[in-house]
Design a protein around this motif. Structure first.
Motif, short mmCIF file in Angstrom:
data_model
loop_
_atom_site.label_atom_id
_atom_site.label_comp_id
_atom_site.label_asym_id
_atom_site.label_seq_id
_atom_site.Cartn_x
_atom_site.Cartn_y
_atom_site.Cartn_z
N CYS A 127 0.83 -1.20 0.00
CA CYS A 127 0.00 0.00 0.00
C CYS A 127 0.87 1.25 0.00
O CYS A 127 1.88 1.32 0.70
CB CYS A 127 -0.90 0.02 1.23
SG CYS A 127 -2.03 -1.37 1.28
N TRP A 128 0.42 2.24 -0.78
CA TRP A 128 1.06 3.56 -0.79
C TRP A 128 0.58 4.30 0.44
O TRP A 128 -0.63 4.40 0.67
CB TRP A 128 0.66 4.31 -2.06
CG TRP A 128 1.34 5.62 -2.28
CD1 TRP A 128 2.49 5.84 -2.96
CD2 TRP A 128 0.88 6.93 -1.87
NE1 TRP A 128 2.79 7.18 -2.98
CE2 TRP A 128 1.83 7.87 -2.33
CE3 TRP A 128 -0.23 7.39 -1.16
CZ2 TRP A 128 1.69 9.25 -2.11
CZ3 TRP A 128 -0.36 8.76 -0.92
CH2 TRP A 128 0.60 9.67 -1.41
N GLU A 129 1.51 4.82 1.25
CA GLU A 129 1.09 5.50 2.47
C GLU A 129 1.53 6.96 2.51
O GLU A 129 1.28 7.67 3.48
CB GLU A 129 1.63 4.76 3.70
CG GLU A 129 1.04 3.35 3.88
CD GLU A 129 -0.47 3.35 4.13
OE1 GLU A 129 -0.98 4.33 4.70
OE2 GLU A 129 -1.13 2.38 3.73
N GLY A 130 2.17 7.42 1.44
CA GLY A 130 2.66 8.79 1.40
C GLY A 130 3.96 8.79 0.60
O GLY A 130 4.45 7.72 0.23
N ALA A 131 4.50 10.00 0.36
CA ALA A 131 5.74 10.08 -0.42
C ALA A 131 6.83 9.23 0.24
O ALA A 131 7.03 9.31 1.45
CB ALA A 131 6.19 11.53 -0.54
N ASN A 132 7.49 8.41 -0.58
CA ASN A 132 8.58 7.55 -0.12
C ASN A 132 8.18 6.59 0.99
O ASN A 132 9.01 6.22 1.83
CB ASN A 132 9.78 8.41 0.33
CG ASN A 132 10.34 9.19 -0.84
OD1 ASN A 132 10.65 8.63 -1.88
ND2 ASN A 132 10.39 10.52 -0.69
N LYS A 133 6.92 6.20 1.01
CA LYS A 133 6.49 5.29 2.06
C LYS A 133 5.49 4.27 1.50
O LYS A 133 4.39 4.63 1.08
CB LYS A 133 5.84 6.10 3.18
CG LYS A 133 5.56 5.26 4.40
CD LYS A 133 5.48 6.10 5.68
CE LYS A 133 5.22 5.20 6.87
NZ LYS A 133 3.95 5.48 7.53
N VAL A 134 5.91 3.01 1.47
CA VAL A 134 4.96 1.94 1.18
C VAL A 134 4.97 0.97 2.35
O VAL A 134 5.97 0.86 3.07
CB VAL A 134 5.30 1.17 -0.13
CG1 VAL A 134 5.29 2.10 -1.33
CG2 VAL A 134 6.64 0.45 -0.03
N GLU A 135 3.85 0.28 2.54
CA GLU A 135 3.74 -0.67 3.64
C GLU A 135 3.06 -1.93 3.13
O GLU A 135 2.15 -1.84 2.32
CB GLU A 135 2.84 -0.08 4.74
CG GLU A 135 3.59 0.50 5.92
CD GLU A 135 2.62 1.15 6.90
OE1 GLU A 135 1.66 0.48 7.33
OE2 GLU A 135 2.81 2.37 7.19
N VAL A 136 3.52 -3.07 3.61
CA VAL A 136 2.81 -4.31 3.29
C VAL A 136 1.76 -4.50 4.37
O VAL A 136 2.07 -4.63 5.54
CB VAL A 136 3.77 -5.51 3.25
CG1 VAL A 136 3.01 -6.78 2.92
CG2 VAL A 136 4.88 -5.26 2.23
N LYS A 137 0.49 -4.47 3.93
CA LYS A 137 -0.60 -4.52 4.90
C LYS A 137 -1.48 -5.73 4.64
O LYS A 137 -1.51 -6.24 3.51
CB LYS A 137 -1.48 -3.27 4.75
CG LYS A 137 -0.87 -2.00 5.29
CD LYS A 137 -1.91 -0.91 5.23
CE LYS A 137 -1.61 0.23 6.18
NZ LYS A 137 -2.61 1.31 6.00
N THR A 138 -2.21 -6.12 5.65
CA THR A 138 -3.24 -7.13 5.45
C THR A 138 -4.54 -6.41 5.12
O THR A 138 -4.98 -5.55 5.87
CB THR A 138 -3.40 -8.00 6.71
OG1 THR A 138 -2.13 -8.61 6.96
CG2 THR A 138 -4.44 -9.08 6.49
#
Ligand SMILES: NC(=O)c1ccc[n+]([C@@H]2O[C@H](COP(=O)([O-])OP(=O)(O)OC[C@H]3O[C@@H](n4cnc5c(N)ncnc54)[C@H](O)[C@@H]3O)[C@@H](O)[C@H]2O)c1
Ligand SMILES: [Zn+2]
Ligand SMILES: [Zn+2]
Lengths: 398, 160
Positions: A5-16
């Motif tokens: 998931c894209w969470e903001g500039a320069n930030k992705v997270e693997v989410k459930t």
């Protein structure tokens, strides 16, 4: 399921997140076996698209196995040789979503499909008309959940799923979803004639496939431009291109010298809106972009137009989303140039290029430098963005 | 006196006029692609009953009559006296050049009465009535050309 998931500039997270489900009758659900990170994802990662929302699932280069088909999926797509789709089929998914029945799809202008972008109104305000919806590529192009995940929903499955014959690995066919056809269409857009020299800015994955494709389409010479040593090396060794490092030479002068003063017959911008600019001009664009007076940095486009021989062709696979400044329109007009561009018409190229892979003309896996689990996506984005560890292309395994 | 709201929008749909005319002519099909319509009941060859959603979970209703009907070319309708909101509209079908489908033009007009309902109607259309009619027409086009309306509503994502 797990998803990037894209969470903001320069930030992705693997989410459930919830598993995708069939929403429209022509949808299919795919269990993803391989998925890649693209230079196009970097424009989103870097925060250049104002229509990204936290939680958006990224990814538009993916393949896998059909696990569910909607009740309205039609049989007999000629691009699948008329064979019906079935649960269990191994498929690749073009990143452009196309309905298969509008004016544009009928003319094989698949990336311009009229009916796949539910947010068309948003784009029309800026661009006049809307291109097709794209997977994992901001709300401007539909806000569709992408394929850097364990599962994905594919709309218009009867048009957008291509069956893969046995005997080919994921790595050999994964890039049929985008970068191989993109490089190929960009080379086709160069309108290559016998004896032609093609100059290609950018030796990322798209540039690498453009080099190979330019030779397939009959180019006499290909000159590839970048500054990243291992990318230039790949262009030279695998692609058989002549290479220029733009940090070491004046590219315009060098190209002239290499082509008897004429300039390349066609030029290609395989870099796009985040081109790295040199000197004063580079600073100018950084300031303009920071002040939001310019959204995209067209350093490569400017250079390519000025370098191109008179009457030549400018091919632009590199992505732009907004406005550019100081476009050398005088050079473009007075030299009588032609420009060809667009998101790739994937459905037009997918099967013919699949046949080239089957014939052994090319093994697209040559660009892969990194293979990582989906869970490592945050690290993978950083590696790819900063070209750490000689990274050229990352494949993620869910 | 409130100003009447009049909006128009044209789109080319890659289908013959006859097919589009036939689908639209059955007004009960309209809620499939007109988002603010809850239902339309056809009562006889001329008259139909329309229910639209209004703010605060309310609804507004009216009867409408077909006022002009030219096969494969035009359908016009108008609310009858006593409607919550006076309204009228027409849809026109014109073959596009070179057999490239049909140019479809929709024109609607609302005459909000003074007071509460007038405000409600303005709200119903949000800031941009043009956009609402444009979105409705686009959904009509999608439905006719592809058999469904492209959407991402209900897909999975990483946050609400
Ligand atoms: N048209 C399409 O359908 C389509 C599809 C896929 C990707 N793209 C676009 O193609 C472009 C390239 O994609 P990629 O995956 O290869 O990206 P990438 O980011 O991996 O590669 C870009 C390369 O350009 C080089 N570069 C930067 N500034 C330069 C300059 N001034 N001169 C020469 N080279 C320069 C970088 O060093 C890098 O190697 C991106 O803009 C991407 O969005 C378009
Ligand atoms: Zn891509
Ligand atoms: Zn289409």
């Amino acid at each position: 399921m797990k998803a990037v998931c894209w969470e903001g500039a320069n930030k992705v997270e693997v989410k459930t997140v919830p598993d995708p489900k069939i929403i429209n009758p022509r949808d299919a659900i795919i269990k993803i076996t391989s998925t890649a990170i693209c230079g196009s994802d970097l424009h989103l990662y870097d925060g250049f698209n104002p229509t990204m929302k936290p939680g958006d699932i990224l990814g538009h280069e993916f393949m896998g196995e059909i696990v569910e088909l909607g009740s309205g999926v039609k049989d007999g797509n000629p691009r699948n040789n008329g064979e019906p789709l079935a649960v269990g089929d191994r498929v690749v998914v073009p990143f452009t979503i196309a309905c298969g029945s509008c004016f544009f799809c009928n003319r094989t202008l698949w990336s311009l499909c009229d009916n796949s972008n539910p947010n068309a109104w948003m784009v029309e305000k800026v661009m006049g008309h809307s291109p097709a919806g794209l997977f994992g590529y901001s709300h401007l192009t539909g806000g569709y959940a992408g394929g850097q995940a364990e599962y994905a929903r594919v709309p218009f499955a009867d048009t957008g799923l291509f069956k893969i014959p046995d005997g080919l690995t994921d790595e050999q066919v994964l890039f049929l979803t985008d970068i191989f056809p993109t490089g190929y269409m960009a080379a086709e857009n160069c309108d290559i004639q016998p004896g032609d020299t093609v100059a290609i800015w950018g030796c990322g994955p798209v540039g690498q496939f453009a080099i190979r494709s330019a030779y397939m389409l009959g180019a006499d010479r290909v000159i590839a431009i970048d500054r990243v040593p291992e990318r230039l090396q790949m262009a030279k060794e695998q692609g058989k291109a002549e290479i220029l490092n733009y940090e070491e030479v004046d590219v315009g002068e060098a190209l002239k010298e290499m082509t008897g003063g004429r300039g390349p017959d066609s030029v290609m911008d395989a870099v796009g809106m985040e081109a790295h600019g040199m000197g004063l001009e580079g600073m100018y664009d950084k300031v303009m972009q920071a002040a939001r007076l310019e959204t995209d940095r067209p350093n490569v486009l400017r250079q390519a137009i000025v370098a191109c021989r008179k009457g030549g062709t400018v091919s632009v696979p590199g992505v732009y989303t907004g406005f550019i400044d100081k476009m050398p329109m005088g050079a473009f007009m007075n030299k009588g140039l032609t420009m060809k561009t667009g998101q790739t018409h994937l459905h037009r190229y997918l099967r013919p290029l699949l046949e080239r892979v089957q014939n052994g003309d090319i093994d697209p896996s040559f660009v892969i430098t990194h293979r990582l689990p989906l869970d490592a996506a945050p690290e993978a984005y950083e590696i790819f963005k900063h070209k750490k560890d000689n990274c050229i292309k990352v494949v993620l395994k869910p | 006196m409130n100003q009447p709201i009049k909006v128009e929008k044209t789109m080319t749909i890659n289908k013959p006029a006859a097919e589009l005319y036939r689908f639209w002519h059955n007004f009960e099909n309209l809620p499939h692609f007109m988002k603010h319509l809850k239902s339309v009941k056809v009562q006889d060859a001329k008259r139909s009953h329309w229910v639209a959603s209004a703010p605060l979970d309310g609804s507004i209703e009216w009867d409408a009559d077909i006022t002009e009907d030219r096969e494969n070319e035009l359908i016009a309708w108008k609310s009858v006296a006593g409607a919550d909101v006076d309204n009228a509209g027409f849809i026109q079908f014109k073959p596009a050049p070179n057999n490239n489908g049909t140019e479809v033009k929709v024109v609607t007009e609302y005459n909000p009465p003074a007071g509460v309902i007038g405000a409600a109607i303005a709200k119903l259309f949000g800031e941009a009535p043009e956009q609402q009619i444009g979105d409705d027409l686009r959904r009509f086009k999608m439905l006719m050309e592809t058999g469904e309306v492209a959407t991402t509503e209900g897909q999975s994502r990483g946050s609400k």
